[in-house]
Design a protein around this motif. Structure first.
Motif, PDB file in Angstrom:
ATOM      1  N   UNK A 491       0.837  -1.202   0.000  1.00 20.96           N
ATOM      2  CA  UNK A 491       0.000   0.000   0.000  1.00 20.96           C
ATOM      3  C   UNK A 491       0.870   1.250   0.000  1.00 20.96           C
ATOM      4  N   UNK A 492       1.955   1.234   0.782  1.00 14.77           N
ATOM      5  CA  UNK A 492       2.863   2.388   0.804  1.00 14.77           C
ATOM      6  C   UNK A 492       3.463   2.641  -0.579  1.00 14.77           C
ATOM      7  N   UNK A 493       3.864   1.573  -1.267  1.00 14.16           N
ATOM      8  CA  UNK A 493       4.417   1.719  -2.616  1.00 14.16           C
ATOM      9  C   UNK A 493       3.364   2.266  -3.580  1.00 14.16           C
ATOM     10  N   UNK A 494       2.155   1.749  -3.454  1.00 12.98           N
ATOM     11  CA  UNK A 494       1.082   2.198  -4.328  1.00 12.98           C
ATOM     12  C   UNK A 494       0.793   3.681  -4.112  1.00 12.98           C
ATOM     13  N   UNK A 495       0.678   4.092  -2.856  1.00 15.71           N
ATOM     14  CA  UNK A 495       0.387   5.492  -2.544  1.00 15.71           C
ATOM     15  C   UNK A 495       1.505   6.399  -3.047  1.00 15.71           C
ATOM     16  N   UNK A 496       2.740   5.956  -2.857  1.00 21.03           N
ATOM     17  CA  UNK A 496       3.875   6.757  -3.323  1.00 21.03           C
ATOM     18  C   UNK A 496       3.842   6.954  -4.835  1.00 21.03           C
TER      19      UNK A 496
END
Length: 521
Positions: A491-496
């Motif tokens: 999720x962190x990668x996606x948001x970034x």
């Protein structure tokens, strides 16, 4: 937080108008021209008379125009396709000089073929969309039919009421909605026989925790079985987990249903999406998800029919069980656990539009009016040909079913309510309650209404950013919803990557438009 709720009276009135419609082709034959109706002497001015005369001339021009209607389906060539077209043409002939050609694209190719047809300017009368008309309007691939609706589809507009209004873009119509569930909830759609075998009472399942207990029991009893399959080819498993919590303005952007509509969010950067990601990861580790969920090419109906799948998490509405029974031949039970929301997007996602390449838009809009107001047309599009595809089981109750020797595996025609124009004018199917359309009415009226109902986000100014974030969403969403990735990291990668692709710019554009829209309310 105070919620904006539509008047129940307005909703019910719209539904009654929808269900009443304009009668059968025989009843309508004397008033074939839409929008003419009965006029008083004072209303019958020279201008209106000229307009009505011009409209009739466009329909009765002596040219037998072929009106091509494109929509998705399970097969591109059902056995009774020509017979259904013949029945439709008999109805259409009472209104105008035209014939209808049904162009059914199989689900697996529909999106790509639709884009190709619209971009190449093919002469198509009506094109179905399950993604609303806004993006096609922005790229001038479909026509503004506002004035044409007043001349050729006023009956449809009157019947749709507030639901037609949800399809307006800056006060203009680029399509009209089909009859379908105008609100949605989510939950489990699963095989009835397995529930009965394991003595599971579906009415006892009220929450996602309750639902997990069902999955665990099925997994234990049938370790060889796919407990859950994807609801759509290429999707994850829990895509609809947060159904009803947000009003989605465009993929990834929305507002919370329990807010006032002023806080626009990147929905993938919310506690709700992280909760989904963690649950998907947990359920996948427990073996509830089929192994190749994001790459399987079989539809959910195919997987159910094959006998090795228990069910799926999807959208639920009155008639879902019958729809799936007809599509897969497998009796299923629906177990709703999600929330219900009435949003602009829930209404306008399913529409028939008139493409820019259409050479006879007047006849196309009149055909759309017939599809939304004519009972005979509704029965043809829903059930096919009486006698071969369906028979009347109870005339008084208005209930039909398969003829002897016919079932979902060999019937010559099969369609879904949300594709068929106005299915609420049709008979009820024998596996549904006789009052199924009344249930739809009550279901639609029971939802919480979005604080932004009637607002349509114009993405013109952020096209580049929309394209960029769409690619990111395709990269991550299905994988996360199938539980393949560690939640915090994925999720962190996606948001970034969404932020790097300009999602904050889209959020700001939406805020600006919402402020302007609210200022005009």
């Amino acid at each position: 937080m105070k919620k904006r709720i539509l008047s129940l009276t307005s909703l019910m009135l719209s539904a009654v108008l929808l269900f009443t419609g304009c009668g059968s082709a025989k009843e309508d034959a004397g008033t074939a021209s839409a929008g003419e109706g009965t006029k008083t002497e004072s209303q019958a001015s020279d201008t209106s008379a000229d307009t009505a005369s011009d409209a009739d001339t466009k329909l009765r021009d002596g040219k037998m125009t072929e009106l091509r209607v494109v929509f998705p389906g399970g097969t591109s060539s059902p056995a009774d396709l020509e017979a259904v077209e013949a029945g439709i043409n008999e109805i259409v002939s009472q209104y105008m000089d035209a014939t209808v050609k049904l162009d059914i694209l199989e689900w697996g190719v529909f999106s790509d073929q639709q884009k190709l047809m619209l971009s190449s300017g093919e002469d198509i009368a009506l094109m179905f969309t399950f993604d609303s008309s806004k993006n096609y309007a922005a790229t001038n691939q479909v026509r503004d039919i506002t004035d044409l609706c007043g001349l050729y589809a006023q009956d449809a507009l009157d019947g749709l009421g507030i639901y037609a209004e949800a399809c307006q873009i800056n006060g203009k119509y680029y399509g009209l909605p089909t009859f379908h569930e105008y609100t949605k909830t989510s939950g489990l759609v699963c095989r009835t026989d397995i529930l009965e075998e394991l003595n599971i009472d579906p009415s006892s399942v009220k929450t996602w925790d309750d639902l997990e207990a069902v999955l665990a029991k099925v997994k234990e009893a049938h370790p060889e079985m796919n407990v859950l399959s994807p609801v759509e080819v290429g999707s994850g498993i829990l895509d609809y987990y947060n159904e009803g919590k947000f009003d989605v303005l465009t993929d990834g952007i929305g507002v919370r249903m329990d807010g006032d509509g002023t806080e626009v969010l990147n929905m993938y950067d919310t506690p709700e999406f992280m909760e989904l990601a963690k649950l998907a990861y947990d359920w996948n580790k427990k073996g509830y998800f089929m192994a190749d969920a994001t790459t399987v090419t079989d539809t959910r109906q195919d997987l159910l029919a094959a006998g090795n799948t228990f069910g799926y998490i999807g959208q639920i509405h009155p008639g879902t069980a019958t729809q799936e029974l007809k599509n897969s031949g497998v009796p299923v039970t629906t177990i709703p656990v999600g929330e219900k929301a009435l949003t602009t997007g829930n209404v306008n996602f399913a529409q028939y539009m008139v493409p820019t390449g259409c050479s006879t838009p007047e006849k196309a809009v009149k055909l759309l009016d017939i599809m939304l107001t004519n009972k005979d047309m509704a029965n043809l599009l829903m059930y096919g040909v009486e006698g071969s595809d369906y028979v009347i089981k109870d005339e008084a109750a208005g209930v039909v079913g398969y003829p002897d020797g016919v079932d979902s595996s060999n019937v010559g025609w099969n369609n879904e309510t949300w594709l068929a124009g106005n299915g609420a004018l049709a008979y009820a199917w024998e596996s549904d309650s006789a009052d199924i359309w009344k249930q739809y009415e009550e279901f639609n009226a029971s939802a919480v209404t979005s604080p932004l109902y009637g607002f349509t986000f114009d993405t013109t100014n952020v096209k580049t950013e929309i394209t960029a974030i769409t690619n990111v969403i395709k990269k991550y969403k299905a994988v996360i919803c199938a539980g393949y990735s560690e939640p915090e990291e994925a999720v962190a990668q996606m948001v970034s990557e969404l932020q790097a692709s300009g999602i904050d710019r889209i959020v700001e554009e939406a805020k600006t438009q919402i402020d302007a829209w609210k200022g005009n309310q």
